[in-house]
Design an enzyme around this catalytic site. Structure first.
Site, PDB file in Angstrom:
ATOM      1  N   CYS A  23     -33.710  -2.317   2.527  1.00 14.71           N
ATOM      2  CA  CYS A  23     -32.741  -2.634   3.581  1.00 14.71           C
ATOM      3  C   CYS A  23     -32.038  -3.961   3.299  1.00 14.71           C
ATOM      4  O   CYS A  23     -30.818  -4.087   3.485  1.00 14.71           O
ATOM      5  CB  CYS A  23     -33.432  -2.717   4.938  1.00 14.71           C
ATOM      6  N   VAL A  42     -29.560  -3.598   0.372  1.00 15.69           N
ATOM      7  CA  VAL A  42     -28.384  -2.867   0.841  1.00 15.69           C
ATOM      8  C   VAL A  42     -27.479  -3.803   1.638  1.00 15.69           C
ATOM      9  O   VAL A  42     -26.263  -3.863   1.416  1.00 15.69           O
ATOM     10  CB  VAL A  42     -28.814  -1.626   1.668  1.00 15.69           C
ATOM     11  N   GLU A  43     -28.054  -4.561   2.547  1.00 17.78           N
ATOM     12  CA  GLU A  43     -27.294  -5.513   3.368  1.00 17.78           C
ATOM     13  C   GLU A  43     -26.636  -6.583   2.508  1.00 17.78           C
ATOM     14  O   GLU A  43     -25.456  -6.912   2.686  1.00 17.78           O
ATOM     15  CB  GLU A  43     -28.218  -6.165   4.395  1.00 17.78           C
ATOM     16  N   SER A  44     -27.383  -7.133   1.569  1.00 21.49           N
ATOM     17  CA  SER A  44     -26.849  -8.204   0.728  1.00 21.49           C
ATOM     18  C   SER A  44     -25.659  -7.736  -0.106  1.00 21.49           C
ATOM     19  O   SER A  44     -24.607  -8.380  -0.113  1.00 21.49           O
ATOM     20  CB  SER A  44     -27.935  -8.759  -0.207  1.00 21.49           C
ATOM     21  N   SER A  57     -22.555  -6.857   2.040  1.00 21.41           N
ATOM     22  CA  SER A  57     -21.945  -8.064   2.590  1.00 21.41           C
ATOM     23  C   SER A  57     -21.197  -8.860   1.528  1.00 21.41           C
ATOM     24  O   SER A  57     -20.104  -9.369   1.783  1.00 21.41           O
ATOM     25  CB  SER A  57     -23.008  -8.942   3.252  1.00 21.41           C
TER      26      SER A  57
END
Length: 142
Positions: free
Chosen positions: A57, A60-62, A65
């Site tokens: 997670c 994926v976020e990093s 973004s």
């Protein structure tokens, strides 16, 4: 879009903070694709001895973004507003590679897909992150 000098400067800042804690190393950065990799190690395992889903997670976020930030450039900042990550294959060790690509980029939001593969090219996790484009950056956190 970010110019080459800005992209080079951003590459210097990546892989710090939480990304450094999990060992995430960025290998490619553009408005249309971000790639990174890390090595699965026991400090990233959940109690059953496999890669913790929270790491997927976070990656994926990093990547989403970072890609959204590069694309938005000097027009503002992005913030994640939804992260949906699926875990498809358990991993105990090895190097994993993540690749983020945009699905949609609009005036107020973006949607990015991130695919994570193992050393054999097998898909181990995939996710989507919806980003809000914030053009009034002074209001972030208020």
């Amino acid at each position: 879009m970010v110019d080459t000098a800005e992209t080079a400067e951003m590459m210097k800042r990546l892989g710090t903070g939480f990304d450094a804690t999990i060992g995430l190393e960025y290998t490619e950065l553009s408005p249309d694709r971000v790639k990174a990799q890390w090595t699965v190690k026991p400090t990233l395992h959940q109690p059953a001895g496999i890669q913790h889903g929270g790491v997927y997670c976070s990656v994926v976020e990093s990547l989403a973004s970072v890609g959204g930030t590069v694309w938005l450039g000097e027009r503002g900042h992005v913030v994640g507003v939804n992260n949906n990550t699926d875990f498809l294959r358990a991993t105990r060790e090895g190097t994993l590679t993540a690749e983020a690509t945009p699905i949609h980029r609009g005036r107020t939001q973006q949607l990015w897909e991130v695919r994570i593969t193992d050393e054999n090219g097998r898909l181990v996790s995939k996710g989507q992150v919806r980003l809000a484009n914030i053009t009034e950056v002074a209001k972030i956190g208020n």
